[in-house]
Design an enzyme around this catalytic site. Structure first.
Site, PDB file in Angstrom:
ATOM      1  N   HIS A 100     -16.687   4.132  -5.142  1.00 48.10           N
ATOM      2  CA  HIS A 100     -15.742   5.240  -4.930  1.00 48.10           C
ATOM      3  C   HIS A 100     -15.804   6.247  -6.085  1.00 48.10           C
ATOM      4  CE1 HIS A 100     -13.018   2.953  -1.835  1.00 48.10           C
ATOM      5  NE2 HIS A 100     -14.277   3.061  -1.462  1.00 48.10           N
ATOM      6  N   CYS A 118     -19.414  -1.756   0.093  1.00 49.77           N
ATOM      7  CA  CYS A 118     -18.442  -0.742   0.523  1.00 49.77           C
ATOM      8  C   CYS A 118     -19.077   0.052   1.652  1.00 49.77           C
ATOM      9  CB  CYS A 118     -18.086   0.180  -0.637  1.00 49.77           C
ATOM     10  SG  CYS A 118     -16.957   1.530  -0.170  1.00 49.77           S
ATOM     11  N   ASP A 119     -18.307   0.313   2.708  1.00 47.79           N
ATOM     12  CA  ASP A 119     -18.878   1.017   3.859  1.00 47.79           C
ATOM     13  C   ASP A 119     -18.767   2.538   3.765  1.00 47.79           C
ATOM     14  OD1 ASP A 119     -16.222   1.648   4.544  1.00 47.79           O
ATOM     15  OD2 ASP A 119     -16.064  -0.001   5.958  1.00 47.79           O
ATOM     16  N   ARG A 156       0.835  -1.201   0.000  1.00 51.13           N
ATOM     17  CA  ARG A 156       0.000   0.000   0.000  1.00 51.13           C
ATOM     18  C   ARG A 156       0.871   1.253   0.000  1.00 51.13           C
ATOM     19  NH1 ARG A 156      -4.895   1.739   4.200  1.00 51.13           N
ATOM     20  NH2 ARG A 156      -5.139   3.842   3.365  1.00 51.13           N
ATOM     21  N   TYR A 164     -14.486  10.222  -2.212  1.00 52.40           N
ATOM     22  CA  TYR A 164     -13.420   9.680  -3.059  1.00 52.40           C
ATOM     23  C   TYR A 164     -13.329  10.390  -4.407  1.00 52.40           C
ATOM     24  CZ  TYR A 164     -12.374   5.715  -0.010  1.00 52.40           C
ATOM     25  OH  TYR A 164     -11.963   4.932   1.033  1.00 52.40           O
ATOM     26  N   ARG A 214      -0.833   8.172   3.790  1.00 52.21           N
ATOM     27  CA  ARG A 214      -1.874   7.496   4.559  1.00 52.21           C
ATOM     28  C   ARG A 214      -1.410   6.116   5.043  1.00 52.21           C
ATOM     29  NH1 ARG A 214      -6.129   7.773   7.896  1.00 52.21           N
ATOM     30  NH2 ARG A 214      -7.447   5.945   7.715  1.00 52.21           N
ATOM     31  N   ASN A 226     -10.787  -4.525  -1.515  1.00 53.82           N
ATOM     32  CA  ASN A 226     -10.599  -3.396  -2.419  1.00 53.82           C
ATOM     33  C   ASN A 226      -9.574  -3.723  -3.505  1.00 53.82           C
ATOM     34  OD1 ASN A 226     -12.294  -1.177  -1.732  1.00 53.82           O
ATOM     35  ND2 ASN A 226     -11.188  -0.989   0.202  1.00 53.82           N
TER      36      ASN A 226
END
Length: 440
Positions: free
Chosen positions: A199, A169-170, A93, A264, A284, A147
């Protein structure tokens, strides 16, 4: 009353104890006999399982918690499989974020080049997961959080069209919770109209007890974005990175005030602002590793040493949403959620094979999408460009095509040019040699 067996694929996730607690909080309505954790990282999962076992035992010590790297042991006889794969972990990530940023392009885990890199790592493992489920738990529903959900959903639509899978998706739920706080009501009192891709979508109306409150929300959010008047109950999306994202909703509304954008969309509509707001040396991914990840594993270490549980996690909308969806399937509740589903005419002027995010009723047979009106040219154009990017990326993964991967990158609105897209793609190929299919 029937009791349910839950398998959690990606059992070593920091979200796993929160999901377990969310299940236990609903144990009287949705009784569980087993929670089985499945992950390819045995040692990480062992640690997370220690906390998960302790959390569950505080509610019901008759519920069995196990962990395994064997898919047969994990999935055989399961009623639900909760999928939350993070292929490559936070180390990859960090590369997803920092490689694009090094070229002045948005670096984000699910959007733009970072999201596409993550998608190319995740497609094959998710196909494998569907095959494991078909073999060992053919009646189970897979509820997928993995994801980037839009890319994963498109790949599975194309490669495993008969899989019993619901992609969720939350993030819209988190936004709805904040909207409710702005309006001074409970989240369960609001209902929304929404369309888009995961998103990549817009709220077109927000109702409280059948009355539209859209104008009031739009007026507030044009100034404040999704930053609530008081501390939000949405702790999952309340740190400094999310505050920036919630503030940027105001910038997008000032440009395009018709609908409320998903937070997003900042990565596509105002990418220059996002890059300028970012510390390129501490992204992030670093914050997640130094906070959520560290807090959880520090708590696990304390648990191993003392036997005492100090919760290093939040339940959050991630846990509650997936449990609510499972309950809606289990009890045929026909409850209304925002889900990622095959379009099939639901948005009449988008392709039938688009995986769209729209309201749908959840039954024990799966989702029943709600049909919407045609969307106007601006939104249609944006969605079709993003959809083409996602479809080409999936084709690139399946066919091993460098050219289609480059086309997917060049179409993505986070890039200023095809030349920059090629540079970033080539750097990501080098970084992902262990994970990506070979692109020729």
């Amino acid at each position: 009353m029937k009791t349910f067996k839950i398998a959690v694929a990606g059992g070593g996730s920091t979200y796993t104890p929160g999901i377990a607690k969310a299940l236990m909080l609903k144990k009287d309505e949705f009784p569980i006999s087993e929670i089985r954790l499945y992950d390819v990282d045995a040692e990480r999962q062992r640690k997370v399982a220690l906390m998960t076992e302790k959390v569950v035992a505080e509610f019901d010590d008759n519920v069995k918690v196990s962990h395994t790297t064997n898919p047969k042991e994990a999935f055989e006889g399961a009623d639900f499989i909760f999928a939350q794969l993070r292929v490559g972990g936070n180390a990859m990530r960090e590369k997803d974020e920092k490689i694009p940023f090094s070229h002045g392009v948005v670096g984000q885990e699910t959007c733009g080049p970072g999201g596409m890199a993550y998608g190319l790592r995740t497609i094959a493992p998710m196909i494998e997961l569907c095959d494991f489920a078909a073999e060992h738990a053919p009646e189970a529903w897979i509820i997928n959080y993995s994801n980037p959900a839009a890319i994963v959903a498109e790949a599975l639509r194309k490669e495993r069209p008969n899989a019993r899978i619901l992609n969720i998706c939350d993030m819209p739920i988190g936004m709805m919770l904040r909207m409710a706080e702005i309006l001074g009501v409970e989240k369960d009192e609001i209902e929304v109209d929404y369309f888009g891709l995961n998103h990549f979508g817009w709220f077109t109306d927000v109702y409280v007890k059948g009355e539209s409150r859209m104008e009031e929300l739009r007026e507030y959010m044009s100034v404040n974005g999704l930053v609530t008047p008081a501390q939000s109950k949405d702790l999952q999306h309340s740190d400094v990175d999310w505050i920036k994202a919630h503030t940027n909703v105001a910038k997008m509304l000032q440009l395009f005030p018709e609908y409320i954008p998903s937070s997003y969309l900042q990565y596509y509509l105002i990418p220059k602002t996002v890059v300028e707001q970012t510390n390129l040396d501490y992204t992030r991914a670093n914050r997640v590793m130094d906070n959520r990840e560290k807090n959880l594993f520090d708590s696990i270490a304390q648990l191993e040493e003392t036997g005492e549980l100090k919760e290093g996690f939040n339940v959050g909308v991630h846990g509650t949403f997936i449990v609510d969806v499972a309950m809606a399937i289990a009890y045929d509740k026909r409850e209304r959620f925002l889900l990622i589903v095959e379009n099939n005419g639901a948005i009449p002027n988008l392709p039938d094979d688009a995986m769209v995010e729209i309201p749908a009723y959840v039954t024990n047979r799966g989702p029943e999408p709600i049909r919407l009106n045609p969307i106007s040219l601006f939104y249609k154009g944006l969605i079709e460009q993003q959809l083409a990017s996602e479809k080409l990326l999936v084709e690139a993964a399946i066919e091993g095509s460098y050219q289609k991967a480059l086309q997917a990158f060049a179409l993505n609105k986070t890039f200023p040019s095809a030349e920059v897209a090629k540079i970033v793609l080539d750097d990501l190929i080098e970084a992902n040699k262990e994970f990506w299919p070979v692109l020729n």
